[in-house]
Design an enzyme around this catalytic site. Structure first.
Site, PDB file in Angstrom:
ATOM      1  N   THR A 298      88.629 -99.907 -47.071  1.00  0.00           N
ATOM      2  CA  THR A 298      88.672-100.949 -48.177  1.00  0.00           C
ATOM      3  C   THR A 298      90.160-101.477 -47.824  1.00  0.00           C
ATOM      4  O   THR A 298      90.379-102.848 -47.866  1.00  0.00           O
ATOM      5  CB  THR A 298      88.876-100.258 -49.419  1.00  0.00           C
ATOM      6  OG1 THR A 298      87.431 -99.798 -49.810  1.00  0.00           O
ATOM      7  CG2 THR A 298      89.505-101.210 -50.786  1.00  0.00           C
ATOM      8  N   HIS A 413      81.557 -95.920 -55.160  1.00  0.00           N
ATOM      9  CA  HIS A 413      82.165 -95.662 -54.021  1.00  0.00           C
ATOM     10  C   HIS A 413      81.437 -94.222 -53.771  1.00  0.00           C
ATOM     11  O   HIS A 413      81.153 -93.539 -54.622  1.00  0.00           O
ATOM     12  CB  HIS A 413      83.516 -95.177 -54.229  1.00  0.00           C
ATOM     13  CG  HIS A 413      84.615 -94.893 -53.067  1.00  0.00           C
ATOM     14  ND1 HIS A 413      84.336 -93.907 -52.458  1.00  0.00           N
ATOM     15  CD2 HIS A 413      85.373 -95.813 -52.469  1.00  0.00           C
ATOM     16  CE1 HIS A 413      84.958 -93.822 -51.506  1.00  0.00           C
ATOM     17  NE2 HIS A 413      85.727 -94.988 -51.253  1.00  0.00           N
ATOM     18  N   HIS A 473      82.968-103.211 -47.448  1.00  0.00           N
ATOM     19  CA  HIS A 473      82.578-102.481 -46.172  1.00  0.00           C
ATOM     20  C   HIS A 473      81.134-101.814 -46.658  1.00  0.00           C
ATOM     21  O   HIS A 473      80.579-102.098 -47.701  1.00  0.00           O
ATOM     22  CB  HIS A 473      83.628-101.449 -45.754  1.00  0.00           C
ATOM     23  CG  HIS A 473      83.792-100.442 -46.830  1.00  0.00           C
ATOM     24  ND1 HIS A 473      82.988 -99.473 -47.332  1.00  0.00           N
ATOM     25  CD2 HIS A 473      84.876-100.411 -47.678  1.00  0.00           C
ATOM     26  CE1 HIS A 473      83.584 -98.602 -48.280  1.00  0.00           C
ATOM     27  NE2 HIS A 473      84.826 -99.309 -48.444  1.00  0.00           N
TER      28      HIS A 473
END
Length: 621
Positions: A298, A413, A473
Site C-alpha cells: 500500500t 485486507h 495492489h
C-alpha cells in the site's frame, strides 16, 4: 545410547548435508520457482552448497570440541530460521525478504494477523537439520587428526568450496547473462545463487545504495531528465482542465483486483455498486490498468501515485528514503491553492507515514486518533470501511476548499476477516480460505463506496469534486493459483499471473456526461499526470515516469517493479515473451526492444530515489 565412532569432522559433514538437503527440499515445497530445464534444476540443487561449506567450515579454525559443536548447532538454527522466515513471507508477498523489510519493525505488530495466517504446521520441516545436527553432536564420537593433517585439510576444503562457488556462478551466468546486474528480480537470484548467497548479495546492494546518496552530485539528473522529456505526452486539449478547481477525493481500494469487477461468485454479484459506475456517463473506468507496487504494498501505491516514480527495489521507500526531497502531487496541488490530506484509520507510524507525509508536503494526516471507533467498528488494523467513510465525509465538510484528500480503506485486507453481520454474500468454497473470504470483504468494501457517494451527495461536496478510485495492489497472491484456477476455470500460468495484477481505476467527474469504459493500457505511474492535467495543472517540467492516460501520445507500456512488463501486444514474465491475445509463448524478439527499456526506466527511478537527486533541483531553484 553409546556414541558411535566416526572419522574426524563427521559432524561437520552431517551438518552440511542435512542443511543442504533441507534447503533444497524447502525450495521445492515452499516456493514457486519456475524451472525450465535440467541445468536450472541442477543449479538450484547445488546453489546452497558453497555458502554452507564456507559458513560451516569456520569450525575448522575452532580448537575446542564444545565451542565447535555450539557453532555448528547455531549455524543450523540460523539457516533454518532464514528459510522458515522466507517461506512465510513468500506465501503472502510471492517474494523474498530483503534487509529494508527487516528494519520495518514498526509494522510488525500490525502485520501479526497476516503473518500467523501464512504459517503452516509443515514449516517445522525447516528445522529438520537442527534436530539432525543436535543428534549428531550428542551421539557421534569423532577421531582425532594431527596438526599438519588439519592444515592441509583446511586448505583443500576451502579450495573445494571456492571451486563450487565459481562453478555455480559460471553456470548461472550462462543460464542468465547479467544475473547480478538484474537485482530487481529476486526470484531469479535465489534460483541461481541460492537463498543464503542472495541475502549476502542483498547486503552488498543495500550498502551500495546508501553510498549512492553520499556520492551523488546532481550531474546524473541531466541524463534522467532527457529520458523523461523524450517520453512526455502532451495533454489532450479536450480533457485538460475538465475538472479545474474541483476538490479531488482519492480512494485507495485495499487489495482490490479487477477480476471481481462485473463478475459474480456462484450467482452472487461481487461489486454491484462499482459495476454500476462502469456504466455511469460521468465515469471513466479503465479495465486495462495495472498496479506497479513492490514489497512496499500500500505504501508503494501511495508513493507511485504521489510521485509517478517506481517504489524502491527490495523495500518500502516510505521507510528507506523518507528523508528525501520529492516533487509530489500533493506539493504541486498545494502550490495551486489546494489543502492536502490523507484519511486513514490506522496508527500514524504504520509504514512510517507520519514522517513520509511531511516529505510529500501533505498538510494533514487524519489518523486513527481522528476517528471514533465504536463497538463493533474495528477490523484488521483499524476501522471498518463503512463507518470510516461516514466519518471521513463529516471531516471533509470542515476542510478548506479546494481540497485533495486520499482515503485508504482497510476492511479488504489480508487475511480478509469479517464479522458475520457484515457478510453480504456467502464464502467461496475452494481449497483456499484466503480466496474464500476475499469475495466477502470485497463485497463489503463495495458497499462502503456506495455509502461514500451517497454521503458526499448529502454533504453538498459531490458536485464540486472528482473521485479517483484505484486498487492499491493484489489481494490474492500466486500461492493461491490453484484456487484462482478453480474460480476462473483455467490453469494459471505466468501470463495469467501478470493479467491478475490488473486493478480497477475509476475517474468519476460528476456532471461530465462523456465517461466511458477504456481499454487503454496504463498503470499507477500514470495517475499523477492524468489527474493534474484534468485539474488544468501542467506537468511538463516534472520528473515523472508516467504520462497522462487521456493523451493521444500516451504509450501503452506498463513496467512492474520486478522487471516484468506489458505492452500492447505482449507480456514479458519469467524471461518468457507471451502473445497478449493468445496467452501463449511467442518469439522473444517481440519483447526484446522493451527489455532494455524496462531496465533503463527502473534504473533511472532508482537513481532519483537512492541518490536523492531531486534535492539538487530544489537547490537550483
Amino acid at each position: 545410547m553409546k556414541k558411535i565412532n566416526w572419522p574426524k569432522h563427521a559432524i561437520l559433514v552431517i551438518a552440511i548435508i542435512a542443511t543442504w538437503l533441507t534447503t533444497y527440499i524447502g525450495y521445492k515445497t515452499s516456493f514457486s520457482l519456475k524451472i525450465d530445464n535440467v541445468m536450472q534444476e541442477f543449479i538450484l540443487f547445488m546453489n546452497p552448497l558453497s555458502f554452507l561449506l564456507f559458513v560451516y567450515g569456520a569450525t575448522l579454525f575452532i580448537k575446542t570440541t564444545k565451542k565447535r559443536n555450539i557453532y555448528l548447532f547455531s549455524v543450523s538454527l540460523i539457516t533454518s530460521i532464514i528459510m522458515f522466515s522466507n517461506a512465510v513471507f513468500y506465501r503472502f508477498f510471492s517474494d523474498f525478504i530483503t534487509l529494508p523489510v527487516l528494519f520495518q519493525t514498526s509494522n510488525f505488530g500490525d502485520l501479526s494477523s497476516s503473518v500467523f495466517a501464512n504459517m503452516h504446521v509443515t514449516d517445522i520441516f525447516f528445522f529438520t537439520d537442527v534436530v539432525i545436527v543436535g543428534l549428531a553432536i550428542k551421539f557421534v564420537n569423532e577421531a582425532q587428526t594431527s596438526t599438519s593433517q588439519r592444515k592441509i585439510g583446511r586448505k583443500l576444503y576451502f579450495v573445494v568450496a571456492a571451486t563450487i562457488l565459481m562453478v555455480n556462478l559460471g553456470l548461472s551466468e550462462a543460464q542468465r547473462p547479467q544475473l547480478l546486474t538484474r537485482s530487481f528480480d529476486r526470484e531469479l537470484l535465489v534460483k541461481n545463487i541460492g537463498t543464503y548467497n542472495y541475502h549476502i548479495y542483498d547486503l552488498f546492494i543495500q550498502s551500495k545504495t546508501h553510498a549512492q546518496r553520499a556520492l551523488a552530485d546532481g550531474s546524473e539528473l541531466t541524463e534522467v531528465a532527457n529520458y523523461i522529456n523524450a517520453n512526455y505526452a502532451e495533454p489532450n486539449p479536450e480533457m485538460f482542465g475538465a475538472a479545474k478547481g474541483r476538490n479531488v477525493i482519492f480512494v485507495s481500494l485495499e487489495s482490490l483486483q479487477s477480476f471481481v469487477i462485473n463478475n459474480d461468485m456462484k450467482g452472487h454479484e461481487i461489486t454491484p455498486f462499482l459495476n454500476s459506475l462502469t456504466k455511469d456517463p460521468d465515469t471513466f473506468y479503465f479495465n486495462n490498468f495495472y498496479h506497479q507496487t513492490g514489497l512496499g504494498k500500500t505504501s508503494d501505491s501511495e508513493f507511485i501515485v504521489e510521485n509517478s516514480l517506481y517504489g524502491r527495489n527490495g523495500g518500502a521507500v516510505f521507510f528507506t528514503n523518507s528523508g528525501n526531497t520529492y516533487n509530489s502531487m500533493s506539493e504541486k496541488l498545494g502550490d495551486n491553492g489546494y489543502f492536502t490530506s490523507v484519511m486513514h484509520a490506522n496508527n500514524r507510524s504504520f509504514w512510517n507515514r507520519d514522517i513520509m507525509y511531511q516529505a510529500l508536503k501533505i498538510d494533514k494526516f487524519y489518523d486513527v486518533e481522528s476517528y471514533e471507533i465504536g463497538e463493533g467498528d474495528a477490523v484488521n488494523w483499524g476501522m471498518k470501511d463503512i463507518p470510516f467513510v461516514e466519518q471521513s465525509v463529516e471531516m471533509m465538510k470542515e476542510m478548506p476548499q479546494p481540497f485533495s484528500t486520499r482515503l485508504i480503506t482497510l476492511t479488504n485486507h489480508h487475511p480478509f476477516t469479517l464479522d458475520e453481520e457484515d457478510m453480504m454474500i456467502p464464502a467461496y468454497d475452494s481449497n483456499s480460505r484466503t480466496l474464500n473470504q476475499y469475495f466477502q470483504t470485497v463485497r463489503y468494501m463495495d458497499e462502503s463506496i456506495k455509502v461514500l457517494f451517497n454521503n458526499l451527495k448529502e454533504s453538498g461536496l459531490y458536485d464540486n469534486s472528482i473521485i479517483v478510485m484505484y486498487g492499491d495492489h493484489y489481494g490474492i497472491s500466486e500461492n493461491h493459483n490453484k484456487a484462482m484456477g478453480m474460480y476462473l476455470e483455467k490453469e494459471i500460468t505466468p501470463f495469467d499471473n501478470v493479467e491478475l495484477q490488473k486493478v480497477p481505476l475509476f475517474i468519476h467527474i460528476p456532471g461530465y456526461g462523456k465517461g466511458e469504459v477504456s481499454d487503454e493500457l496504463a498503470g499507477q505511474m500514470d495517475v499523477k499526470p492524468t489527474v493534474l492535467h484534468l485539474l488544468g495543472i501542467d506537468t511538463k517540467e516534472d520528473m515523472q515516469m508516467g504520462s497522462d492516460i487521456f493523451s493521444p501520445d500516451h504509450e501503452p507500456f506498463v513496467i512492474f517493479r520486478d522487471g516484468r512488463f506489458v505492452t500492447e501486444n505482449t507480456i514479458y514474465a519469467h524471461e518468457v515473451c507471451y502473445d497478449k491475445k493468445t496467452g501463449e509463448p511467442t518469439d522473444s524478439g517481440a519483447c526484446e526492444p522493451y527489455i532494455e527499456r524496462a531496465t533503463t526506466e527502473l534504473g533511472y527511478s532508482d537513481l532519483i530515489i537512492n541518490g536523492d537527486l531531486l534535492r539538487f533541483t530544489e537547490e537550483d531553484q
